[in-house]
Design an enzyme around this catalytic site. Sequence first.
Site, PDB file in Angstrom:
ATOM      1  N   ARG A 103       0.851  -1.197   0.000  1.00 55.39           N
ATOM      2  CA  ARG A 103       0.000   0.000   0.000  1.00 55.39           C
ATOM      3  C   ARG A 103       0.875   1.230   0.000  1.00 55.39           C
ATOM      4  NH1 ARG A 103      -4.639   0.409   4.426  1.00 55.39           N
ATOM      5  NH2 ARG A 103      -2.864   0.692   5.792  1.00 55.39           N
ATOM      6  N   THR A 107      -1.477   7.451  -0.323  1.00 53.24           N
ATOM      7  CA  THR A 107      -2.751   7.319  -1.055  1.00 53.24           C
ATOM      8  C   THR A 107      -3.533   6.079  -0.607  1.00 53.24           C
ATOM      9  OG1 THR A 107      -1.773   5.946  -2.767  1.00 53.24           O
ATOM     10  CG2 THR A 107      -1.665   8.317  -3.112  1.00 53.24           C
ATOM     11  N   ASP A 199       0.642  -3.376  12.152  1.00 55.88           N
ATOM     12  CA  ASP A 199       1.095  -3.756  10.811  1.00 55.88           C
ATOM     13  C   ASP A 199       1.448  -5.245  10.816  1.00 55.88           C
ATOM     14  OD1 ASP A 199       2.915  -4.309   8.585  1.00 55.88           O
ATOM     15  OD2 ASP A 199       2.771  -2.155   8.215  1.00 55.88           O
ATOM     16  N   ASP A 202       4.987  -6.285   9.434  1.00 55.22           N
ATOM     17  CA  ASP A 202       6.078  -5.943  10.357  1.00 55.22           C
ATOM     18  C   ASP A 202       6.095  -6.873  11.556  1.00 55.22           C
ATOM     19  OD1 ASP A 202       7.202  -3.907   8.898  1.00 55.22           O
ATOM     20  OD2 ASP A 202       5.987  -2.335   9.818  1.00 55.22           O
TER      21      ASP A 202
END
Length: 208
Positions: A103, A107, A199, A202
């Site tokens: 991603r 945006t 995340d 991660d």
Amino acid sequence: MEEIILKHPLVEHKVSILRKKDTSTKEFRELISELATMLCVEALKDAKLEDIEIETPITKTTGKILDEDNYAFVPILRAGMGMVDGVLKLIPNAKIGHIGLYRNEETLEPVEYYCKLPKNIENKTVIILDPMLATGGSGSAAIEMIKKRGVKHIKFLSIIAAPEGLEKIKKEHPDVEIYSAYKDSHLNDFGYIVPGLGDAGDRIFGTK
Ligand code: PRP
Ligand code: URA
């Protein structure tokens, strides 16, 4: 097609540990894998079986088997990789494709960087793996890439799904079945799922 959210005390238990910010990398990986197995069990409830003659130590009988060659798993890199060993426990001979998407942090639009899919994928049921369905941009783009190869039967397994992502996939790909362990509240201003787990990539790979 309605989304299917797993309802099981063990799922609730495992998702709660997964969410905790101090859960170790090892435990996080193990939980992602276990939840992927549970999602896959649910997603295969309608799997077609073939008759097979078998001989037990006692007698001859007829059993049912799954043609493992009819299935392909496609993790969305990176975080989807964390679900692969969990689903391969169930269908160890399934083929594996890879779709690389990340991603854009500003945006939130998905950016494609890799696509390698098994040959004859158009004849298989394809099960896409991604622990997080947030805006749905990555999931929708991955489905599009797979449909371009002529695939007719697609299922999507996500561990945590946001209502926004579920709506997007249902609107853009009403033929795709979505299975999630948990439907969360909403997305925050940065496109993260709330309460979520942070995340996923991660945390699986220990990169932050
Ligand atoms: C995460 C996640 C999904 C995507 C979900 O990947 O694993 O692929 O975000 O967000 P969306 O529904 O809004 O598209 P990310 O882009 O962080 O890449 P990574 O797996 O390499 O960490
Ligand atoms: N991707 C993640 O890994 N986590 C989120 O909450 C949203 C997208």
